[in-house]
Design an enzyme around this catalytic site. Structure first.
Site, PDB file in Angstrom:
ATOM      1  N   LYS A 449       0.874  -1.181   0.000  1.00 56.87           N
ATOM      2  CA  LYS A 449       0.000   0.000   0.000  1.00 56.87           C
ATOM      3  C   LYS A 449       0.902   1.219   0.000  1.00 56.87           C
ATOM      4  O   LYS A 449       1.632   1.458   0.965  1.00 56.87           O
ATOM      5  CB  LYS A 449      -0.884  -0.010   1.249  1.00 56.87           C
ATOM      6  CG  LYS A 449      -1.736   1.244   1.418  1.00 56.87           C
ATOM      7  CD  LYS A 449      -2.606   1.149   2.650  1.00 56.87           C
ATOM      8  CE  LYS A 449      -3.342   2.451   2.923  1.00 56.87           C
ATOM      9  NZ  LYS A 449      -4.160   2.361   4.137  1.00 56.87           N
ATOM     10  N   TRP A 450       0.892   1.979  -1.077  1.00 56.18           N
ATOM     11  CA  TRP A 450       1.820   3.099  -1.295  1.00 56.18           C
ATOM     12  C   TRP A 450       1.069   4.398  -1.004  1.00 56.18           C
ATOM     13  O   TRP A 450       0.195   4.783  -1.766  1.00 56.18           O
ATOM     14  CB  TRP A 450       2.323   3.053  -2.738  1.00 56.18           C
ATOM     15  CG  TRP A 450       3.383   4.033  -3.092  1.00 56.18           C
ATOM     16  CD1 TRP A 450       3.343   5.391  -2.978  1.00 56.18           C
ATOM     17  CD2 TRP A 450       4.665   3.738  -3.659  1.00 56.18           C
ATOM     18  NE1 TRP A 450       4.499   5.956  -3.428  1.00 56.18           N
ATOM     19  CE2 TRP A 450       5.336   4.964  -3.860  1.00 56.18           C
ATOM     20  CE3 TRP A 450       5.313   2.559  -4.029  1.00 56.18           C
ATOM     21  CZ2 TRP A 450       6.618   5.044  -4.405  1.00 56.18           C
ATOM     22  CZ3 TRP A 450       6.582   2.635  -4.582  1.00 56.18           C
ATOM     23  CH2 TRP A 450       7.222   3.870  -4.760  1.00 56.18           C
ATOM     24  N   ASP A 451       1.451   5.046   0.076  1.00 59.25           N
ATOM     25  CA  ASP A 451       0.712   6.214   0.557  1.00 59.25           C
ATOM     26  C   ASP A 451       1.462   7.511   0.218  1.00 59.25           C
ATOM     27  O   ASP A 451       2.674   7.494  -0.104  1.00 59.25           O
ATOM     28  CB  ASP A 451       0.555   6.078   2.086  1.00 59.25           C
ATOM     29  CG  ASP A 451      -0.694   6.759   2.628  1.00 59.25           C
ATOM     30  OD1 ASP A 451      -1.272   7.591   1.921  1.00 59.25           O
ATOM     31  OD2 ASP A 451      -1.066   6.457   3.776  1.00 59.25           O
ATOM     32  N   ASN A 453       1.053  11.447   1.924  1.00 61.24           N
ATOM     33  CA  ASN A 453       0.199  12.119   2.905  1.00 61.24           C
ATOM     34  C   ASN A 453       0.361  13.620   3.051  1.00 61.24           C
ATOM     35  O   ASN A 453      -0.015  14.182   4.079  1.00 61.24           O
ATOM     36  CB  ASN A 453       0.384  11.463   4.270  1.00 61.24           C
ATOM     37  CG  ASN A 453      -0.475  10.216   4.371  1.00 61.24           C
ATOM     38  OD1 ASN A 453      -1.688  10.304   4.240  1.00 61.24           O
ATOM     39  ND2 ASN A 453       0.139   9.071   4.563  1.00 61.24           N
ATOM     40  N   CYS A 497      -2.600   5.066  -2.550  1.00 60.81           N
ATOM     41  CA  CYS A 497      -3.312   5.745  -1.478  1.00 60.81           C
ATOM     42  C   CYS A 497      -2.679   7.112  -1.332  1.00 60.81           C
ATOM     43  O   CYS A 497      -1.465   7.263  -1.498  1.00 60.81           O
ATOM     44  CB  CYS A 497      -3.152   4.939  -0.190  1.00 60.81           C
ATOM     45  SG  CYS A 497      -3.792   5.770   1.274  1.00 60.81           S
ATOM     46  N   ASP A 519     -10.341   7.942   3.248  1.00 65.19           N
ATOM     47  CA  ASP A 519     -10.161   7.609   4.662  1.00 65.19           C
ATOM     48  C   ASP A 519     -11.491   7.607   5.401  1.00 65.19           C
ATOM     49  O   ASP A 519     -11.555   7.213   6.562  1.00 65.19           O
ATOM     50  CB  ASP A 519      -9.223   8.629   5.330  1.00 65.19           C
ATOM     51  CG  ASP A 519      -7.760   8.242   5.157  1.00 65.19           C
ATOM     52  OD1 ASP A 519      -7.497   7.101   4.746  1.00 65.19           O
ATOM     53  OD2 ASP A 519      -6.891   9.085   5.420  1.00 65.19           O
TER      54      ASP A 519
END
Ligand code: DGJ
Length: 712
Positions: A449-451, A453, A497, A519
């Site tokens: 899962k590559w976030d 932010n 993500c 989210d």
């Protein structure tokens, strides 16, 4: 298929139901002829032979008619291309030649003699979706760099209509992809991102309908950009009622770059679709296009995953993750993902980001033992990463403070206590490649899962001359890393993500297997988010988790497992609650829902979507059809006293066939389901239901009553 007019100056591209035609004039002006229903070459030639519109005072004869308006000359619309070099600004091109590339791609080559610039405009039909992009080559023999101020991917031209309605998917964090439709008045509407990533604020998609299209009827034009950085789409209603849509990477001057002699740049694809089957037909064509041409391995269904974020936040340990994994396996989960806080000194969002080695206190033996445990439980194993970022309190930042985007002498703005690495730098990209490759080699990881932010704020690269290729180069660096990792680790799947749905676009979908939609995991809020998402992207990539009730992440809403599951079953089902707090009865119920989802999953993820009733506060429903199988998901947010839940009229069925419902035992006539609808029996507040229907070989089995679920 490309068809060419007799004088080699008219081109026609056709898909199953639509055509796109363009024409080169004797003065080498590239004019738009047609984008709409399928036509013959003779029709395109007739359009080409139509008299030029009369000259009007103060109006250009080119505006609203050109395929790719450049800066300079008799043009007052927004230029798709703006270039300067050697003291000359703008473009004045001559046609060079046309060519057919791979997959029937039409390539039109032009040259600007003053700049030595070659411009190639490309068109490719994928079904009824037209993919367009441009390539700029500095072919000059001199030493002059060209400055590209703006290079959009394409300009789309829509015919004059009395009224145009503009649809967009706007939002913010935890409230992404909200569908809004409004009248398009004269002038420009501009949407985009100045943030360095696609952004939560707008999906890079626009839709225009004239004369009041509905969900299943009417003419709809839509365009989507395949780009995961800053971007801009301008929708311009011209004085004559026509519309031009111009879009590409970069916002304001963030896309500026230098093009030295001998170098070339290609814009991202800007895809366009005309449909006469309403918003629903338009979505189904976009979905089919992405499954066939964009999303990797899209014919494989995605597994049910468990993600630990909402359950454990930053407070994680191997033992606790093992316990969650055991509970998840009991539910029938197929992929267990450890979210944030497994690495470095990451015990809060203040430290450790950038140090991609397992935290020795939390995972003394590394990730291998947990991964083995998860595998022994029969699930795949996934991890969370956020490679493009660092905390200032990290070993990486202490060693390389110059690796983050910054301007000398200026503050380094932190969001969520983190800074953005400069992926335009080769050393940064090499470092990330080594770290991530080692991570995937060192433990049996099946899923990443590559976030991402935070947004760009201080996008500077000290020491690099202006214009610094930082905004675009970051995205190319991100794409290159993903492409390289996928090639080196072909069995690993990737999720995009960005604090939920901040990086959802056709560019990232070409290199990831699914996306984190939002989210916001509240099952009611999600219906509106998913409704917007479904306008462009298919259920096959739309991850949705069942989390705790009351909702811990956002709004504290209390809802049943039934409502939470049916909401999340509209996409790629996941579970994200704290399973150690779920009762035995809740876990048993959840197991049944997961089992049911696995049964309907091929229809949901790979089938055709029909939006039966929109989530506008009242009952709402969606339907998926795949071959003989039909799935209906229905929700009732709240019921007023005395108000009956109306039946939902199904779509896409054979009226002459009969359909058996596995959930009620009823057998329905297709014509009855289409015209009178299916009674859902929903009642009270936050109710939901799943209906599995299968077409029967023999219609005589069908009951003739307007039956279905009795409303008691
Ligand atoms: C934002 C994501 O959207 C969440 O799902 C979670 O992964 C957190 N980041 C972790 O920091």
């Amino acid at each position: 298929m490309i068809e060419i007019g007799a004088d080699d100056r008219t081109w026609l591209l056709s898909g199953p139901t639509s055509s796109y035609a363009l024409r080169l004039t004797d003065r080498d002006e590239l004019l738009h002829l047609h984008w709409g229903p399928r036509i013959a070459l003779a029709d395109a030639e007739a359009l080409a032979a139509a008299p030029t519109p009369p000259e009007r005072p103060f109006e250009s004869w080119l505006d609203g008619r050109e395929e790719y308006p450049v800066e300079g000359g008799p043009r007052f619309v927004r230029p798709a291309l703006s270039v300067r070099g050697g003291g000359v600004r703008g473009t004045e091109w001559r046609f060079l030649r046309w060519a057919e590339g791979a997959d029937g791609e039409l390539q039109l080559h032009f040259t600007d003699a003053v700049h030595g610039l070659q411009v190639t405009l490309s068109y490719r039909m994928r079904g009824d979706v037209v993919e367009r992009y441009a390539v700029l080559l500095n072919a000059s023999t001199g030493a002059t760099d060209l400055e590209v101020l703006r290079a959009d991917s394409a300009t789309w031209t829509l015919p004059p209509r009395e009224r145009w309605r503009f649809s967009q998917l706007h939002g913010r964090w935890a409230a992404e992809s909200r569908l809004v439709r409004s009248e398009l008045t004269y002038g420009e509407r501009v949407i985009g991102s100045r943030r360095g990533h696609t952004g939560h604020q707008h999906l890079p998609w626009v839709e225009l309908d004239a004369d009041g299209a509905t969900e299943e009827h009417g003419e709809v034009y839509s365009c989507a950009l395949a780009w995961s950085g800053s971007w801009r789409i301008s929708v311009h209603r011209l004085p004559d009622g026509a519309v031009q849509i111009t879009g590409g990477s970069g916002h304001d001057d963030s896309g500026q770059e230098l093009l030295p002699p001998g170098t070339a740049i290609a814009t991202p694809v800007f895809a366009g679709l005309w449909s006469d089957s309403g918003f629903g037909g338009t979505s189904r064509t976009w979905h089919a296009y992405q499954r066939a041409h964009v999303i990797p391995d899209a014919d494989e269904v995605r597994p049910v995953l468990y993600n630990s974020w909402e359950a454990t936040g930053f407070d994680i340990s191997e033992e606790q993750q093992r316990a969650l994994a055991e509970r998840a396996a009991e539910l029938g989960v197929e992929l267990f993902v450890v979210d944030d806080a497994w690495f470095g000194a990451r015990v809060s969002d203040r430290a450790g980001l950038g140090d991609w080695t397992p935290n020795p206190d939390r995972f003394p033996g590394g990730l291998g033992p947990l991964a083995d445990h998860v595998h022994a439980l029969g699930m795949r194993f996934g991890i969370w990463v956020e490679p493009e970022m660092v905390n200032a309190d990290s070993d990486l930042y202490r060693a390389h403070p110059d690796w983050v985007q910054h301007h000398p002498g200026r503050a380094r703005t932190e969001f969520r206590n983190q800074l953005v690495l400069n992926l335009a730098r080769e050393d940064v990209r090499n470092h990330l490649w080594e770290q991530l490759d080692a991570l995937l080699t060192g433990a049996p990881v099946d899923y990443v899962k590559w976030d991402f932010n935070r947004c760009f704020t201080d996008a500077g690269w000290p020491g690099e001359p202006y214009p610094q290729r930082l905004w675009d180069a970051h995205v190319h660096g991100f794409y290159d890393l993903l492409d390289r990792l996928r090639a080196a680790h072909p069995t690993v799947a990737f999720e995009s993500c960005s604090g939920g749905g901040g990086r959802v676009d056709l560019g990232v979908l070409a290199r990831t297997d699914q996306v984190w939609t939002s989210d916001n995991t509240d099952p009611l809020d999600r219906l509106a988010i998913q409704h917007g998402f479904s306008q462009i992207h298919p259920a096959r990539v739309m991850a949705a988790w069942v989390t705790d009730s009351p909702n811990t992440q956002l709004n504290g809403r209390v809802s049943s497992l039934r409502f939470r599951f049916v909401s999340a079953m509209a996409g790629v089902l996941g579970v994200g609650g704290d399973l150690t707090r779920w009762s035995a009865a809740e876990r048993a119920e959840a197991r049944d829902w997961v089992e049911l989802y696995k049964e309907i999953r091929p229809v949901v993820q790979l089938g055709d979507l029909y939006r039966l009733r929109d989530p506008d506060g009242g009952p709402c429903a969606v339907q998926y059809v795949r071959g003989d199988d039909v799935v209906v998901l229905a929700w009732l947010p709240a019921q007023a006293y005395g108000q009956e839940t109306p039946p939902v009229r199904l779509r896409g069925l054979d009226p002459a066939a009969a359909y058996a419902c596995a959930d009620t035992g009823a057998v329905h006539r297709g014509a009855v389901l289409l015209h009178h609808g299916l009674r859902t029996g929903l009642r009270g507040d936050l109710d939901a239901a799943v209906f599995r229907l299968r077409r029967l070989a023999d219609v005589t089995d069908a009951a003739d009553a307007y039956s279905g679920l009795a409303q008691s």
